[in-house]
Motif scaffolding. Structure first.
Motif, PDB file in Angstrom:
ATOM      1  N   ARG A  15      77.327  71.608 -10.016  1.00 15.60           N
ATOM      2  CA  ARG A  15      76.078  72.310  -9.928  1.00 15.60           C
ATOM      3  C   ARG A  15      75.119  71.466  -9.106  1.00 15.60           C
ATOM      4  NH1 ARG A  15      75.627  73.332 -14.967  1.00 15.60           N
ATOM      5  NH2 ARG A  15      74.978  71.234 -15.738  1.00 15.60           N
ATOM      6  N   GLN A  16      75.138  69.988  -9.159  1.00 15.34           N
ATOM      7  CA  GLN A  16      74.524  69.063  -8.583  1.00 15.34           C
ATOM      8  C   GLN A  16      74.965  69.219  -6.947  1.00 15.34           C
ATOM      9  OE1 GLN A  16      72.013  67.214  -8.892  1.00 15.34           O
ATOM     10  NE2 GLN A  16      72.020  66.299 -10.976  1.00 15.34           N
ATOM     11  N   TRP A  17      76.269  69.275  -6.714  1.00 10.34           N
ATOM     12  CA  TRP A  17      76.773  69.594  -5.308  1.00 10.34           C
ATOM     13  C   TRP A  17      76.138  70.709  -4.888  1.00 10.34           C
ATOM     14  CZ3 TRP A  17      78.489  67.590  -1.050  1.00 10.34           C
ATOM     15  CH2 TRP A  17      78.918  68.422  -0.106  1.00 10.34           C
ATOM     16  N   THR A  18      75.881  71.975  -5.659  1.00  8.87           N
ATOM     17  CA  THR A  18      75.322  73.082  -4.894  1.00  8.87           C
ATOM     18  C   THR A  18      74.075  72.713  -4.456  1.00  8.87           C
ATOM     19  OG1 THR A  18      76.783  74.377  -6.283  1.00  8.87           O
ATOM     20  CG2 THR A  18      74.959  75.585  -5.270  1.00  8.87           C
ATOM     21  N   TYR A  19      73.293  72.058  -5.380  1.00  7.48           N
ATOM     22  CA  TYR A  19      71.703  71.749  -5.064  1.00  7.48           C
ATOM     23  C   TYR A  19      71.564  70.783  -3.902  1.00  7.48           C
ATOM     24  CZ  TYR A  19      67.674  68.627  -5.469  1.00  7.48           C
ATOM     25  OH  TYR A  19      66.524  67.947  -5.294  1.00  7.48           O
TER      26      TYR A  19
END
Length: 185
Positions: free
Chosen positions: A168-172
């Motif tokens: 999720r953090q990587w996508t953001y």
């Protein structure tokens, strides 16, 4: 306490001989990280994985006051050192003294592929600096995944977060960086 963590504690207390014991324990993992990162670079890259590992290791062990809590923290510091080395090399290559904006042409090929990786690294580094000010954890994920070549599962383990949170953090972070890099162009 694992061997790596024990040796890191010894280095932190000033035992310079302990750094000689550390390299054999972490070399293969550091070499894998460096090779993964350099595999993403364009052909003709002059920096080799071994040289990147050695330069990062020298910088880490010559730090006058190292403080690594554990193996994961050490690898995060190694990823940051590798990122800085790659950025320094990209900056050096972009200087007029080192060819400036000239592109390498391999013979008998007609031309090098579009998109200079040095420019890309510099643009990502600039955006990453801004992201670090806004969201340090997302910036750390980018450093470990993009610059050090860790998988997102490995990034989650290093940072002590779930696999889903790392994704999720990587996508953001990826979306944020893309927006920043495109707005700078």
């Amino acid at each position: 306490m694992g061997d790596v963590t024990r040796i890191l504690s010894q280095i932190e207390t000033g035992d310079r001989a302990a750094s000689e014991d550390l390299l054999p324990l972490v070399y293969d993992e550091l070499r894998k990280l460096a090779a993964a990162k350099l595999a993403q670079e364009r052909p003709g890259q002059t920096l080799q994985a071994t040289a990147l590992v050695h330069e990062a290791y020298v910088r880490l062990t010559n730090d006058p006051s190292p403080s690594w809590d554990n193996k994961g923290h050490f690898f995060a510091a190694a990823a940051e050192a590798m990122r800085r080395i790659l950025v320094e090399q990209a900056r050096r290559k972009s200087r007029l003294k080192h060819g400036g904006n000239l592109h390498r042409v391999e013979m008998p090929e007609v031309a090098a592929p579009e998109g200079d990786s040095s420019e890309r690294i510099l643009a990502v580094d600039l955006a990453l600096t801004r992201l670090d000010a806004e969201d340090p954890q997302a910036a750390e994920i980018v450093k470990l995944h993009y610059f050090a070549g860790l998988s997102l599962e490995e990034v989650g383990k290093v940072l002590g977060m779930s696999r889903a949170t790392a994704y999720r953090q990587w996508t953001y972070a990826r979306s944020w960086l893309k927006s920043e890099v495109e707005s700078d162009s």
